[in-house]
Design a protein around this motif. Structure first.
Motif, mmCIF file in Angstrom:
data_model
loop_
_atom_site.group_PDB
_atom_site.id
_atom_site.type_symbol
_atom_site.label_atom_id
_atom_site.label_comp_id
_atom_site.label_asym_id
_atom_site.label_seq_id
_atom_site.Cartn_x
_atom_site.Cartn_y
_atom_site.Cartn_z
ATOM 1 N N VAL A 124 -54.156 -9.057 38.999
ATOM 2 C CA VAL A 124 -53.681 -8.063 38.035
ATOM 3 C C VAL A 124 -52.197 -7.783 38.252
ATOM 4 N N THR A 125 -51.803 -7.709 39.509
ATOM 5 C CA THR A 125 -50.389 -7.479 39.809
ATOM 6 C C THR A 125 -49.537 -8.615 39.272
ATOM 7 N N ARG A 126 -49.992 -9.846 39.452
ATOM 8 C CA ARG A 126 -49.249 -10.998 38.911
ATOM 9 C C ARG A 126 -49.145 -10.923 37.396
ATOM 10 N N GLU A 127 -50.241 -10.556 36.729
ATOM 11 C CA GLU A 127 -50.232 -10.466 35.273
ATOM 12 C C GLU A 127 -49.271 -9.390 34.787
ATOM 13 N N VAL A 128 -49.292 -8.244 35.451
ATOM 14 C CA VAL A 128 -48.505 -7.098 35.004
ATOM 15 C C VAL A 128 -47.042 -7.228 35.404
ATOM 16 N N LEU A 129 -46.790 -7.538 36.669
ATOM 17 C CA LEU A 129 -45.423 -7.539 37.179
ATOM 18 C C LEU A 129 -44.768 -8.907 37.180
ATOM 19 N N GLY A 130 -45.558 -9.963 37.105
ATOM 20 C CA GLY A 130 -44.995 -11.301 37.150
ATOM 21 C C GLY A 130 -44.924 -11.816 38.574
ATOM 22 N N VAL A 131 -44.454 -13.047 38.712
ATOM 23 C CA VAL A 131 -44.380 -13.702 40.010
ATOM 24 C C VAL A 131 -42.946 -14.095 40.270
ATOM 25 N N SER A 132 -42.481 -13.822 41.463
ATOM 26 C CA SER A 132 -41.136 -14.215 41.861
ATOM 27 C C SER A 132 -41.108 -15.720 42.053
ATOM 28 N N LYS A 133 -40.031 -16.326 41.671
ATOM 29 C CA LYS A 133 -39.888 -17.766 41.816
ATOM 30 C C LYS A 133 -39.511 -18.148 43.247
#
Length: 133
Positions: A12-21
């Motif tokens: 959920v955190t990845r979906e909401v906040l995104g993922v750092s490259k």
């Protein structure tokens, strides 16, 4: 069960906040990096290459001194650039609504979605607080 809950929270955190490259190969502090810093770093790299390529002891000694000086100048340029950038940043934060520039509000439906993915009647972590609470 705890790993499943943690995995749900991560998703959920990845979906909401995104993922750092992650580290992209360019300068990590790119937002404060400027032309002067780039010039000093390039000079430092060139001085090191000269030192590495030098064969003669006299030449090596001279290149070592030049390398030390170039390193010192690069460090000073980096420190000055960071100090200037952070002072601007702190001034912006002190202004009215400055913190809104760096944070976004989490919507209620995002929190509800995360909670729906959590296991019922199970604690989510070491704080031992149930999702229902």
């Amino acid at each position: 069960m705890g790993t499943t809950t943690a995995q749900c929270i991560r998703e959920v955190t990845r979906e909401v906040l995104g993922v750092s490259k992650g580290y992209s190969g360019c300068h990590r502090g790119k937002w404060w990096w400027n032309g002067e810093v780039q010039e000093k770093v390039d000079t430092k790299k060139a001085a090191y290459l000269k030192l590495a390529e030098s064969v003669d002891e006299k030449e090596k000694r001279a290149n070592r001194e030049h390398d030390k000086l170039a390193k010192k100048e690069a460090k000073l340029a980096i420190t000055a650039a960071k100090a200037a950038a952070f002072s601007r940043l702190y001034k912006e934060l002190e202004g009215r609504g400055g913190d809104k520039r760096f944070f976004r509000k989490i919507r209620v439906d995002e929190v509800e979605g995360a909670m729906c993915k959590m296991s019922k009647n199970k604690v989510t972590g070491p704080n031992e607080i149930l999702e229902e609470f």
